[in-house]
Enzyme design. Structure first.
Site, mmCIF file in Angstrom:
data_model
loop_
_atom_site.group_PDB
_atom_site.id
_atom_site.type_symbol
_atom_site.label_atom_id
_atom_site.label_comp_id
_atom_site.label_asym_id
_atom_site.label_seq_id
_atom_site.Cartn_x
_atom_site.Cartn_y
_atom_site.Cartn_z
ATOM 1 N N GLU A 157 0.739 -1.133 0.143
ATOM 2 C CA GLU A 157 -0.071 0.032 0.047
ATOM 3 C C GLU A 157 0.849 1.279 0.037
ATOM 4 O O GLU A 157 0.365 2.165 -0.614
ATOM 5 C CB GLU A 157 -0.821 -0.030 1.294
ATOM 6 C CG GLU A 157 -1.950 -1.123 1.077
ATOM 7 C CD GLU A 157 -3.013 -1.111 2.225
ATOM 8 O OE1 GLU A 157 -3.941 -1.835 2.300
ATOM 9 O OE2 GLU A 157 -2.642 -0.378 3.325
ATOM 10 N N HIS A 190 -10.392 1.763 0.124
ATOM 11 C CA HIS A 190 -10.926 0.776 1.424
ATOM 12 C C HIS A 190 -12.620 1.042 1.327
ATOM 13 O O HIS A 190 -12.921 0.124 2.049
ATOM 14 C CB HIS A 190 -10.494 1.446 2.581
ATOM 15 C CG HIS A 190 -9.231 1.295 3.085
ATOM 16 N ND1 HIS A 190 -8.237 2.387 2.535
ATOM 17 C CD2 HIS A 190 -8.572 0.424 3.696
ATOM 18 C CE1 HIS A 190 -7.079 1.775 2.953
ATOM 19 N NE2 HIS A 190 -7.102 0.680 3.736
#
Length: 306
Positions: A157, A190
């Site tokens: 990430e 997300h």
């Protein structure tokens, strides 16, 4: 004769910005989309699902330097060095970049860390022994969920959402605005958890969307901090280690702190930690400690972060 030239320059800048934004959106789609390449009815925490998804995001993050290189070609940007240096993968200043940002984050979590030690039956000594226990670390390394949360997710990430996206956005936004703009891609990424939660059907729709909103908020806030660290240090290792540490700690539990038997001591540590974090934020990330930062060479003008 000058007006058309200025108009042309502005048009090129707008085009470059659109290329940067669309590149970030595409990279976000590739990262999140790779999670769903392996169709399965198994839950997301099942070892098979975890392993497959880890493979997917590792491949996407491994390709991110090539993605940055392609973006540089599209945006007609030339810099000295390699794409991975722009992404913060470099050796100079590596040791302070590995220690100081993590130390800063631990100061912020001083309250939860002290609270956890007080709740340990063996006190601070027991908490320290637990943290240094080799057998515990071996067990963690065999746990697929732990590896996902503490290793794979922070590394991939940060490489994609900080390492790759900040260089693509800095020429358009500058070094100050990018700290607040780049994390939005990370927060939006997300939202895919909504699909999984709706599929499971364990919670109500309103609770699922509320949880997703809260997750967007705190992931975006962390993204601001991680982007700040990358710009100030020029290293990706700091954001990766801070990300891993925050994943291990979770959000501070202020409710339990207020109800703790040693409430005053715990709350004092919470407050002290936050104050230390704020006071040391700039000194511990002083660019002087880390050397030249390649990503700053992309900025249209030098700012305090560079």
């Amino acid at each position: 004769m000058q007006a058309p030239v200025h108009g042309c320059i502005r048009q090129e800048q707008y085009t470059s910005c659109w290329v940067s934004v669309m590149s970030c959106l595409l990279l976000t789609f590739l990262y999140v989309g790779s999670l769903y390449v392996w169709w399965s009815t198994l839950p997301r925490d099942h070892p098979k699902v975890v392993k497959r998804r880890c493979v997917s995001v590792v491949l996407v993050s491994a390709a991110s330097p090539a993605f940055v290189n392609i973006w540089m070609h599209w945006a007609d940007i030339t810099v000295d060095g390699f794409p991975w240096e722009l992404m913060g993968v470099r050796l100079k200043g590596f040791i302070p970049a590995s220690i100081l940002p993590l130390l800063l984050t631990m100061f912020f979590y001083l309250g939860p860390l002290v609270q956890s030690a007080l709740d340990n039956p063996d006190g601070f000594t027991g908490a320290l022994q637990s943290a240094l226990d080799v057998q515990s670390w071996r067990l963690c390394m065999q746990d697929t969920e732990w590896l996902r949360n503490q290793v794979v997710a922070p590394v991939t990430e940060e490489l994609v959402f900080r390492g790759a996206m900040l260089p693509m956005l800095v020429p358009c936004t500058g070094t100050t605005a990018v700290i607040f703009i780049a994390p939005l891609f990370f927060g939006v990424a997300h939202f895919h958890h909504i699909i999984e939660q709706l599929h499971i059907g364990k919670d109500s729709v309103s609770a699922i969307f509320l949880g997703a909103g809260l997750q967007f908020l705190y992931t975006t806030i962390f993204g601001v901090f991680a982007a700040f660290i990358l710009l100030r240090t020029g290293h990706i290792v700091g954001p990766v280690l801070c990300h891993s540490f925050c994943n291990s700690q979770g959000l501070p539990d202020f409710g339990s702190a207020l109800n703790h038997p040693q409430r005053l001591a715990v709350l004092f540590c919470y407050l002290t930690g936050v104050l230390l974090f704020l006071v040391l934020l700039f000194p511990l990330t002083d660019p002087f400690l880390y050397g030249a930062r390649p990503v700053c060479s992309l900025a249209p003008s030098q700012a305090k972060e560079c």
